[in-house]
Design a protein around this motif. Sequence first.
Motif, PDB file in Angstrom:
ATOM      1  N   GLN A  90       0.859  -1.182   0.000  1.00 13.58           N
ATOM      2  CA  GLN A  90       0.000   0.000   0.000  1.00 13.58           C
ATOM      3  C   GLN A  90       0.895   1.231   0.000  1.00 13.58           C
ATOM      4  OE1 GLN A  90      -3.071  -0.055   2.904  1.00 13.58           O
ATOM      5  NE2 GLN A  90      -3.916   1.878   2.151  1.00 13.58           N
ATOM      6  N   LEU A  91       0.595   2.174  -0.872  1.00 20.67           N
ATOM      7  CA  LEU A  91       1.448   3.355  -0.961  1.00 20.67           C
ATOM      8  C   LEU A  91       1.052   4.361   0.110  1.00 20.67           C
ATOM      9  CD1 LEU A  91       1.606   3.738  -4.839  1.00 20.67           C
ATOM     10  CD2 LEU A  91       3.054   2.414  -3.312  1.00 20.67           C
ATOM     11  N   PRO A  92       2.002   4.747   0.950  1.00 22.73           N
ATOM     12  CA  PRO A  92       1.692   5.648   2.065  1.00 22.73           C
ATOM     13  C   PRO A  92       1.287   7.029   1.587  1.00 22.73           C
ATOM     14  CG  PRO A  92       3.892   4.710   2.275  1.00 22.73           C
ATOM     15  CD  PRO A  92       3.408   4.367   0.923  1.00 22.73           C
ATOM     16  N   LYS A  93       1.802   7.441   0.410  1.00 31.12           N
ATOM     17  CA  LYS A  93       1.363   8.741  -0.089  1.00 31.12           C
ATOM     18  C   LYS A  93       1.142   8.620  -1.590  1.00 31.12           C
ATOM     19  CE  LYS A  93       5.742  11.087  -0.947  1.00 31.12           C
ATOM     20  NZ  LYS A  93       6.775  11.947  -0.435  1.00 31.12           N
ATOM     21  N   PRO A  94       0.327   9.514  -2.159  1.00 31.63           N
ATOM     22  CA  PRO A  94      -0.011   9.388  -3.571  1.00 31.63           C
ATOM     23  C   PRO A  94       1.246   9.314  -4.435  1.00 31.63           C
ATOM     24  CG  PRO A  94      -1.314  11.110  -2.553  1.00 31.63           C
ATOM     25  CD  PRO A  94      -0.331  10.676  -1.535  1.00 31.63           C
ATOM     26  N   ASN A  95       1.226   8.431  -5.404  1.00 32.26           N
ATOM     27  CA  ASN A  95       2.381   8.238  -6.260  1.00 32.26           C
ATOM     28  C   ASN A  95       1.871   7.658  -7.565  1.00 32.26           C
ATOM     29  OD1 ASN A  95       4.966   7.775  -7.269  1.00 32.26           O
ATOM     30  ND2 ASN A  95       5.739   7.042  -5.307  1.00 32.26           N
ATOM     31  N   ASP A  96       2.714   7.634  -8.578  1.00 28.41           N
ATOM     32  CA  ASP A  96       2.347   6.935  -9.795  1.00 28.41           C
ATOM     33  C   ASP A  96       2.679   5.460  -9.576  1.00 28.41           C
ATOM     34  OD1 ASP A  96       2.045   5.844 -12.257  1.00 28.41           O
ATOM     35  OD2 ASP A  96       3.190   7.368 -13.342  1.00 28.41           O
ATOM     36  N   PRO A  97       1.653   4.590  -9.537  1.00 26.42           N
ATOM     37  CA  PRO A  97       1.951   3.186  -9.229  1.00 26.42           C
ATOM     38  C   PRO A  97       2.931   2.575 -10.226  1.00 26.42           C
ATOM     39  CG  PRO A  97      -0.359   3.485  -9.900  1.00 26.42           C
ATOM     40  CD  PRO A  97       0.212   4.840  -9.718  1.00 26.42           C
ATOM     41  N   LYS A  98       2.921   3.113 -11.450  1.00 32.76           N
ATOM     42  CA  LYS A  98       3.843   2.571 -12.448  1.00 32.76           C
ATOM     43  C   LYS A  98       5.296   2.790 -12.008  1.00 32.76           C
ATOM     44  CE  LYS A  98       3.098   4.052 -16.614  1.00 32.76           C
ATOM     45  NZ  LYS A  98       3.047   4.645 -17.866  1.00 32.76           N
ATOM     46  N   LEU A  99       5.545   3.962 -11.449  1.00 30.89           N
ATOM     47  CA  LEU A  99       6.901   4.260 -10.991  1.00 30.89           C
ATOM     48  C   LEU A  99       7.325   3.286  -9.897  1.00 30.89           C
ATOM     49  CD1 LEU A  99       9.438   6.095 -10.857  1.00 30.89           C
ATOM     50  CD2 LEU A  99       8.228   7.451  -9.157  1.00 30.89           C
ATOM     51  N   VAL A 100       6.400   3.013  -8.968  1.00 30.72           N
ATOM     52  CA  VAL A 100       6.735   2.107  -7.866  1.00 30.72           C
ATOM     53  C   VAL A 100       7.024   0.710  -8.409  1.00 30.72           C
ATOM     54  CG1 VAL A 100       5.928   1.132  -5.695  1.00 30.72           C
ATOM     55  CG2 VAL A 100       5.318   3.468  -6.311  1.00 30.72           C
ATOM     56  N   ILE A 101       6.239   0.296  -9.388  1.00 30.79           N
ATOM     57  CA  ILE A 101       6.472  -1.026  -9.973  1.00 30.79           C
ATOM     58  C   ILE A 101       7.815  -1.061 -10.694  1.00 30.79           C
ATOM     59  CG2 ILE A 101       5.611  -2.668 -11.684  1.00 30.79           C
ATOM     60  CD1 ILE A 101       2.802  -1.915 -10.836  1.00 30.79           C
ATOM     61  N   TYR A 102       8.134   0.019 -11.400  1.00 32.12           N
ATOM     62  CA  TYR A 102       9.456   0.103 -12.037  1.00 32.12           C
ATOM     63  C   TYR A 102      10.567   0.003 -10.987  1.00 32.12           C
ATOM     64  CZ  TYR A 102       7.546   1.718 -16.570  1.00 32.12           C
ATOM     65  OH  TYR A 102       6.912   1.838 -17.763  1.00 32.12           O
ATOM     66  N   SER A 103      10.354   0.675  -9.863  1.00 31.49           N
ATOM     67  CA  SER A 103      11.385   0.630  -8.820  1.00 31.49           C
ATOM     68  C   SER A 103      11.573  -0.791  -8.311  1.00 31.49           C
ATOM     69  CB  SER A 103      11.009   1.531  -7.642  1.00 31.49           C
ATOM     70  OG  SER A 103      11.020   2.877  -8.045  1.00 31.49           O
TER      71      SER A 103
END
Lengths: 512, 357
Positions: free
Chosen positions: A122-135
């Motif tokens: 779960q993302l603690p703050k708004p983010n582009d989920p695509k970026l998190v997946i790339y990370s």
Amino acid sequence: MNMNNLLTLDPAAMTGNDIVGIVVNLYDPLIELDPQQLTNMRPALATSWEVNDAGNLLTFHLREGVKFHSGNPVTADDVVWSMRRIIHLNLAQASVWKSYGFTKKNVDEMVRAPSPNTVEIQLPKPNDPKLVIYSLAALGSVVALDSKTVQAHEVNGDWGNRWLTTNEAGSGPFRLDSWQAKDVLNMSRNPQYWRGEPRLSRVVFRHFQESQTLRLMIEKGDLDIANNMAVSDVTALSHDPAMVVDQVKKGTLYYVAMSMKEPHFANPKVREAVRYLIDYQGIGKALMTGYGIVHQRPIQVGMPATLPDPGYKLDIPRARALLAEAGYPDGFDTTLRVLADQPFLNIAIAVQSTLMQAGIRAKIVTGTGNQIYGAMRERKFAMLVGRGGSGVEPHPHSSLRSLVYNPDNSDEARLTNFQGWRTGFYDKQLNTDIDQALLERDPEKQKQDYFAIQERYDALIPALVPVSQMVDSIVVRTDVKNYLPHPSATTFLRDVYKVDAADAKPAGGKGL
Amino acid sequence: MTTQAHTTQTRTPQTRTWHSGIPAGRIGKRLVQVAVTLFGLLLLTFFIGRVMPVDPVLAIVGPDADHSTYQQVYHQLGFDKPLWTQFGIYLSGLAHGDLGNALLTGKPVTQDILRVFPATMELATLAILLGAGVGIPLGVLAAAKRNSIADYGVRIISLAGYSTPIFWVGMMGLLVFYAWLGWVGGAGRLDFSLDGQVTRHSGFMLVDALIAGNGEVFRNALNHLILPASLLGFHSLAYISRMTRSFMLAQLSQEFIITARVKGLSEWDVLWNHAFRNILVQLLTVVALAYGSLLEGAVLIETVFSWPGFGSYLTSSLMLGDMNAVMGCVLVVGMIFVVLNLLSDLLYQVFDPRTKV
């Protein structure tokens, strides 16, 4: 390879590309990026994944029946534990995740395993989920660690860090046999690997300091793959029919940075003058062959959201006029810090000579990586030639976060991981724009937002002038097949094999 | 480092009192001197290390780490304690035989040194055997045939060995003997395919191969060793033959040599039994010093040959600001010279007839 920067094998503590290339072959990530099409995500431990409508919950479904090298099964708990470990340890790899809002307090709650085969982030703050997946795919830090084995080696609540420095507890295609610092690292194949047994029985990484030695050894066929060679040697080898030179584009940029804490460079006219005092094309042609390609934008080359270069050129009369307007008709004295390595030193010398033509007398100060970047982290420098900008994830935010973003410009904020802060470059609007672009869910609108950010950044005359985008040259003998060097350093060796007609070498191993 | 070692150490023979032996009391005094010297060395190294503009924390956390990570590691390494406290902690660890952990490897420094030192020692020992074995006879020859073609030959060899950059010679050696002729193995201690085949006992590849009874590894290790050892040997040969020549010349101009010649002794007898015997003691010091500086690690040769030895370990630790490792190495170098000094003291007694009286 050069093992100077290989200080630990702990995926949560590793720094630099060399180690990522090793770790990804000992461990398995949830997902991975296709080396030939970076935005293409491929399943690894996770067979499938989905993002909820709100864009703040990522769910990964794990493959069943995968085993660690120890024989323990890979479970969602292991993945969750490994991810939490990064934040709790708070070592090198924690930075990015902290910037996504994970903290020691919330991570246990935000990263969880609702079932033995499901991982939820779960993302603690708004983010582009695509970026998190790339990370997750590109950093190489979020890999499944065998939590039972690691916990058995825990000392004083160190999350097994001491032990993992020199050991591994993965499920990857290779097992670690031995690692002697600055000497040799041996891996052998994992016969139980879930994708099938790797084709190479052994992989040997060996440390070479001297590029010429490396060249002799690969010419002779004692080595199969060589990286970190001097450009002159790479050029010489590129004419050898037994070898192929792979030019891998990396996300990081070579730049000339100025500190806006310095009165001279706080003046935008002076920064603009400096912009016209760099011979981008000359440097690109004469000094950067094999190291980089000319690039003048903070976002790396080749992304859909990257604007074409603004086309800055060396223009001494214009720079002189700008300096005069700024009140420095006779220029001024300053210092230019630079690593005592190539190509940095050559760039600095080139920049020094063109600055001089407009009266800016820059004294070159050389040092090791941590002397030069250390001064920058302390905001105690005037000018500096360096390289940076994450660019690991194929997402514009990756570079902007590292090079431009600066949410708090005060000295006390000590945002040392943002080069924007290090140079003292601050624009409230730009920060807001970067935050907003990241959250934009419409891809076309997001692209336009990134265009606007680059325009604004350029118009503000940044303290960090991109000069060239990094290229890494890797020499590979033609009898090595399927070696695909990965731009984010996660080069997978599991499918690599050698066609060896004579088959003279018993181990069929490969050296780097 | 090499030149420094030479200048400080060549003083030893001059300060020696020729007619005294080593009385028991002097050994105790000597040990105190050694302890004080090593302590001073550590103190100096420690404080130089702490003021060096190299940040080991940054090496660990990487250039992109944020401030909280930096602070955490800074604290873990104990850098927030006062310098004297840090030094005290180091010393008390030392008293328990603990040199701390190296950043470079994550392992105890003691373990690291035990790993890298044999690699260098293997190289240095072979090199000094070659250097002294060839250098001494050449020096004697040059002195005996002063101003002949042989003398000029030896002097040219010696000049070449002394003045050609060893880095360049190493590169050329690899190019000719490894790449073109294929006589010797390339860089590293073994071929890739043989890496890890022999378990490490002593850390000396040759010895370990013998213990394991693995002839292939032994031949391969020797094959990799021979070129760097010869090049280093050539380098020390230059120094040793030059010193031998000048010692011999000094002896040969003495009256007792003329007397011996007048008495009709053979030239061989004059050279070896009269003159050479007298320079043996001085030569021992020269050879011991040459060996000592080889043991400190021949950094350049180790770099060219990717030899995982003491020299490259020390330099990379220095670059990292890895003070535990650097201090461990300093201790070892200090010990080497202490031991070599003691040994040459003892050997003086054996070889110099005057100290026996």
